[in-house]
Design a protein around this motif. Structure first.
Motif, short mmCIF file in Angstrom:
data_model
loop_
_atom_site.label_atom_id
_atom_site.label_comp_id
_atom_site.label_asym_id
_atom_site.label_seq_id
_atom_site.Cartn_x
_atom_site.Cartn_y
_atom_site.Cartn_z
N ALA A 77 0.86 -1.18 0.00
CA ALA A 77 0.00 0.00 0.00
C ALA A 77 0.90 1.22 0.00
CB ALA A 77 -0.92 0.00 1.22
N HIS A 78 1.11 1.82 -1.16
CA HIS A 78 2.01 2.96 -1.26
C HIS A 78 1.48 4.15 -0.47
CE1 HIS A 78 4.85 1.31 -4.11
NE2 HIS A 78 3.85 0.86 -4.86
N GLY A 79 2.40 4.78 0.27
CA GLY A 79 2.08 6.00 1.00
C GLY A 79 1.50 5.79 2.39
N ARG A 80 1.06 4.58 2.72
CA ARG A 80 0.42 4.35 4.03
C ARG A 80 0.58 2.89 4.47
NH1 ARG A 80 -4.21 1.69 2.75
NH2 ARG A 80 -5.06 1.95 0.65
N ALA A 81 1.66 2.25 4.06
CA ALA A 81 1.83 0.82 4.32
C ALA A 81 2.00 0.52 5.81
CB ALA A 81 3.03 0.29 3.55
N ARG A 82 1.47 -0.60 6.24
CA ARG A 82 1.70 -1.10 7.59
C ARG A 82 2.72 -2.23 7.54
NH1 ARG A 82 -1.60 0.20 11.92
NH2 ARG A 82 -3.25 1.68 11.42
N THR A 107 5.94 -6.84 -1.78
CA THR A 107 5.86 -7.60 -3.02
C THR A 107 4.55 -7.24 -3.72
OG1 THR A 107 7.10 -9.42 -2.02
CG2 THR A 107 5.87 -9.89 -4.04
N SER A 108 4.66 -6.75 -4.95
CA SER A 108 3.48 -6.32 -5.69
C SER A 108 2.69 -7.53 -6.18
CB SER A 108 3.89 -5.45 -6.87
OG SER A 108 4.60 -6.22 -7.82
N ALA A 109 1.55 -7.27 -6.80
CA ALA A 109 0.68 -8.33 -7.29
C ALA A 109 1.37 -9.19 -8.34
CB ALA A 109 -0.61 -7.73 -7.85
N GLU A 132 8.80 -3.69 -4.33
CA GLU A 132 8.53 -2.26 -4.45
C GLU A 132 8.89 -1.55 -3.15
OE1 GLU A 132 7.59 -0.73 -7.07
OE2 GLU A 132 6.74 -2.28 -8.39
N ILE A 133 9.41 -0.32 -3.29
CA ILE A 133 9.64 0.52 -2.13
C ILE A 133 8.30 1.09 -1.67
CG2 ILE A 133 10.63 2.71 -1.34
CD1 ILE A 133 13.04 2.14 -3.08
N THR A 134 8.05 1.04 -0.37
CA THR A 134 6.83 1.61 0.20
C THR A 134 7.21 2.59 1.30
OG1 THR A 134 6.66 -0.24 1.76
CG2 THR A 134 5.38 -0.39 -0.29
N THR A 135 6.33 3.52 1.59
CA THR A 135 6.51 4.39 2.75
C THR A 135 5.35 4.19 3.71
OG1 THR A 135 5.40 6.27 1.70
CG2 THR A 135 7.79 6.09 1.40
#
Length: 594
Positions: free
Chosen positions: A107-112, A141-143, A148-151
């Motif tokens: 979940a880009h921008g709000r990942a837990r 890990t994307s679909a 992927e880098i997440t924040t």
């Protein structure tokens, strides 16, 4: 030798001079014999500047690319801090979120954070190195199977640090910032706010969710859930700061680190009564006077809610022990017609009620929890007489005859063990252990709204909450009116709530399909508001706390539009222009100034 995790925010590493000072502090900790993991934010206002650059290119930058961009800010900080440590003769290695093993949801921008693979960190620590970690970021890990880098969103570096400390089984996590620690309120509004030496994680969760910016609620939630000692202190002095405590035994975090069950206990208190007042005058001092006459009669109340009903009148309701119900009804009835209203208010008393509560960290941030609770009860035909919510608890008042069935349904719905179910209220064994009010918070980022004409049948309130939670809209200060109105579907009530101001239009769209099914129902937005809240673990054991807060506001000439309480929080909604004055009045009334 102990393991410490130290986190330094953007202001603490905002210049090369400050960054070198951080390196010297870490060196002293390392030379004292402790292993150290350091988590840092981007320098100064770097994240804001990167965001500005992105929005100068695109009004709506793709979230994936925004994560790629924002993650670069922390990489500058960790590389420079590692260099500074090595210049001081301290072995150090910098790591990105991916290198340190922080695995998040996609979940880009709000990942837990799901889990942290700590093998590489432990190897470096065993070799005597300080590990310098980029906060705010992880990897998912994307679909299609790609990394992927997440924040992690706002306050993500706090979350990174506390999560790492929990995963590593650290002795403590220290959050270094530009203030001395946790204060009783915002010092920009009340310069005499005092520093707290200790505060519980539950109290801090409430304050953080209400706008206290010193710690992000997600970081406090992890510390609470894993029993991790957490200290907030200044990077500019040697003051010991504020220690956050949890009553849980410390354990090392495992899989689903941030996605564990949000509900960890279920409470049932029976033998309750409810006093409901209709057409209460909407003017300063009314809530204070009502509370004072009850307190003067030796009657302790529990949950209190007030909602604007119509014109210049409010609904108010409160719960109390059933044995005090008749006396409370008489005391309050004696005030009818004597509080300045255009007509006497109406008082009704209801015996044979019970209070059922879900307990957990971050309940408000997970809007589906309350919706699931209400829906579970509604599907069984169990009506809700009152609703009260907070960051750590959501409570509803129901008929006592349905309490056993409701308890079993919720225990099964939230997969709770018998040891997580608590019957009857926890007694106040040590009334001097915690002050009634630990801190006061002001939140001016909320909007007030109400749904008029919610059918008075089981599951209706759940349908409103579900429609909003499905659109990821979090509600707070939920108040259900006591008065009913007639609609084409029969008796109906109003459901008032506060929500983030920027979500108001989104809420209107989310509720539209549901309200079309209820003739006469509509969403009514309120005017600009501020919410002032008092928080303290000693409230359940200190009579008259709510009345004291209401009197402070009344003496300041401030009218209360809504009231919602939980065991450790009292929130009052006031006009936006009265917000700062309300904060000062409440803070002063509880003698919190240093």
């Amino acid at each position: 030798m102990a393991l410490l995790v130290q986190k330094f925010g953007g202001s603490s590493v905002g210049s090369l001079e400050r960054l070198k000072a951080v390196a010297e502090r870490v060196r002293k900790t390392r030379h004292a014999g402790d292993d150290v993991v350091v988590v840092v934010s981007a320098m100064g206002k770097t994240t804001d500047e990167l965001t500005r650059l992105a929005r100068s290119i695109s009004r709506h930058p793709p979230q994936r690319e925004l994560d790629m961009l924002l993650a670069s800010g922390e990489q500058v900080s960790i590389a420079l801090l590692s260099m500074a440590l090595q210049e001081l003769g301290v072995a150090a290695v910098s790591m990105t979120g991916q290198q340190v093993g922080i695995v998040t949801e996609a979940a880009h921008g709000r990942a837990r954070i799901l889990n942290i693979r700590t093998e590489r960190v432990r190897t470096c620590l065993a070799e005597g190195a300080v590990v310098v970690v980029a906060g705010f970021q992880g990897t998912a890990t994307s679909a299609n199977g790609n990394l992927e880098i997440t924040t992690l969103g706002r306050g993500g570096s706090d979350t990174s640090a506390v999560a790492l400390a929990a995963a590593l089984g650290a002795k403590c996590c220290e959050i270094y910032t530009d203030v001395e620690g946790v204060l009783t309120t915002d010092p920009r509004i009340v310069p005499s706010a005092q520093l707290l030496e200790h505060i519980s994680c539950d109290e801090m969760l409430e304050l953080a969710s209400l706008g206290a910016a010193v710690l992000h609620p997600r970081a406090v939630e992890i510390a609470r859930n894993y029993g991790l000692p957490l200290v907030v202190r200044s990077s500019l002095s040697d003051h010991p700061g504020t220690c956050l405590t949890s009553n849980r035994r410390q354990r090392v975090a495992g899989a689903a680190l941030e996605l564990g069950k949000p509900v960890d206990a279920l409470e049932l208190v029976r033998h309750q009564g409810l006093v409901a007042l209709s057409h209460v005058p909407d003017r300063p001092g009314v809530a204070a006077r009502l509370s004072e006459v009850l307190s003067g009669a030796g009657i302790n109340v529990d949950l209190i809610v007030q909602s604007l009903h119509e014109g210049a009148s409010n609904d108010m309701a409160f719960t109390l022990e059933r044995r005090d119900l008749e006396r409370a009804h008489a005391v309050v009835s004696a005030l009818s017609g004597r509080l300045g209203g255009t007509r006497p208010f109406v008082v009704a008393a209801y015996p044979e009620l019970a209070k059922l509560s879900l307990v957990g960290a971050g309940i408000t941030a997970r809007p589906g929890v309350a919706a699931s609770m209400f829906a579970t009860l509604g599907q069984a035909g169990i009506s809700l007489r009152m609703i009260a919510t907070s960051e750590v608890k959501v409570s509803c008042v129901i008929e006592d005859r349905a309490a056993g069935q409701a308890l079993d349904l919720l225990r099964e719905r939230f997969a709770l063990t018998p040891s997580q179910v608590h019957l009857e209220a926890i007694p106040c064994e040590d009334e001097d252990s915690s002050p009634a009010v630990r801190g006061v918070a002001l939140d001016c980022g909320q909007a007030q709204a109400s749904v008029h004409g919610v059918p008075d049948w089981p599951g209706a309130a759940a349908a409103v909450c579900r429609a909003l939670s499905d659109d990821n809209i979090s509600l707070d200060t939920i108040v259900q009116s006591e008065c009913t109105r007639q609609t084409p579907l029969g008796a109906a009530r109003d459901l008032a709530f506060t929500l983030p101001r920027q979500a108001l239009e989104q809420a209107r769209q989310a509720l539209a399909p549901l309200l079309q099914q209820w003739p006469g129902a509509e969403l009514i937005p309120g005017g600009p508001i501020a919410r002032v809240s008092a928080v303290g673990a000693g409230m359940p054991c200190t009579a008259g706390t709510a009345g004291r807060m209401f009197r402070a506001l009344a003496d300041a000439g401030i009218n209360i539009a809504m009231i919602a309480t939980s065991e450790i929080r009292i929130s009052c909604v006031v006009a936006q222009e009265d917000g700062e004055a309300a904060l000062r009045a409440v803070h002063h009334s509880f003698n919190l100034a240093g």
